[in-house]
Design an enzyme around this catalytic site. Structure first.
Site, mmCIF file in Angstrom:
data_model
loop_
_atom_site.group_PDB
_atom_site.id
_atom_site.type_symbol
_atom_site.label_atom_id
_atom_site.label_comp_id
_atom_site.label_asym_id
_atom_site.label_seq_id
_atom_site.Cartn_x
_atom_site.Cartn_y
_atom_site.Cartn_z
ATOM 1 C CD GLN A 27 19.591 -13.328 -3.278
ATOM 2 O OE1 GLN A 27 20.034 -14.114 -2.785
ATOM 3 N NE2 GLN A 27 19.401 -13.817 -5.052
ATOM 4 N N GLY A 28 20.334 -8.478 -4.415
ATOM 5 C CA GLY A 28 20.014 -7.803 -5.479
ATOM 6 C C GLY A 28 20.497 -7.898 -6.336
ATOM 7 C CE1 TYR A 29 20.340 -11.729 -9.509
ATOM 8 C CE2 TYR A 29 18.559 -11.519 -7.485
ATOM 9 C CZ TYR A 29 19.469 -12.138 -8.210
ATOM 10 O OH TYR A 29 19.266 -13.651 -7.621
ATOM 11 C CG MET A 30 24.550 -4.160 -8.873
ATOM 12 S SD MET A 30 26.731 -4.974 -8.452
ATOM 13 C CE MET A 30 26.537 -2.932 -8.238
ATOM 14 C CB ILE A 147 14.207 -8.562 -8.935
ATOM 15 C CG1 ILE A 147 15.054 -8.872 -7.840
ATOM 16 C CG2 ILE A 147 13.892 -6.894 -9.037
ATOM 17 C CD1 ILE A 147 15.903 -7.937 -7.743
#
Length: 156
Positions: A27-30, A147
């Site tokens: 998962q990643g964060y925009m 992150i």
């Protein structure tokens, strides 16, 4: 409005582990701000776009939409802050609830966190013997924080 209400704990032992299969997550964060967080998640063979509102106590607004896996892969590669969160998620029944246990990899290797979703903020739950210190109110343990400031098991 959909609302997420959860409590989060550090895991102190492997007593929760049985012969169960976990699901790999990337998962990643925009976007991460005080007002909202926008996350892209690939969970096994499925993918989701999630918008979470600001946290108020144990709860926050949460809107989650399934998206095509190829779209998620592009978003994770090109549009999310690095490093991505990599973990394996296990669903562990305890005390009439399903606890999610996340075993982190990569930059956060060694960190293991358990979460339980509640139906209301005052709900009493039985805490498993393998759940240690509660970190619900500690922003360092939010995935979006991991992150920019990774933790490993020795940071617990």
């Amino acid at each position: 409005m959909p609302v997420e209400i959860e409590r989060k704990y550090l895991v102190t032992s492997d007593a929760w582990r049985e012969d169960m299969a976990g699901t790999p997550y990337r998962q990643g964060y925009m976007c991460v701000s005080e007002l909202a967080t926008v996350r892209v998640r690939q969970a096994g063979e499925r993918a989701f776009l999630t918008i979470k509102g600001a946290t108020a106590g144990l709860s926050r607004a949460e809107f989650e939409y399934e998206i095509p896996v190829p779209d998620a892969e592009i978003m994770l590669r090109d549009h999310c802050t690095k490093p991505l969160i990599e973990k394996t998620r296990y669903e562990v029944p305890f005390g009439g609830k399903i606890w999610t246990v996340d075993v982190f990899d990569a930059a956060n290797a060694g960190l293991i966190v358990a979460e339980v979703e509640l139906t209301h903020a005052d709900e009493q739950v039985q805490i498993p013997p393998w759940a240690g210190r509660e970190v619900t109110d500690d922003p360092r343990y939010r995935n979006s924080s991991l992150i920019s400031d990774p933790m490993n098991g020795s940071d617990q």
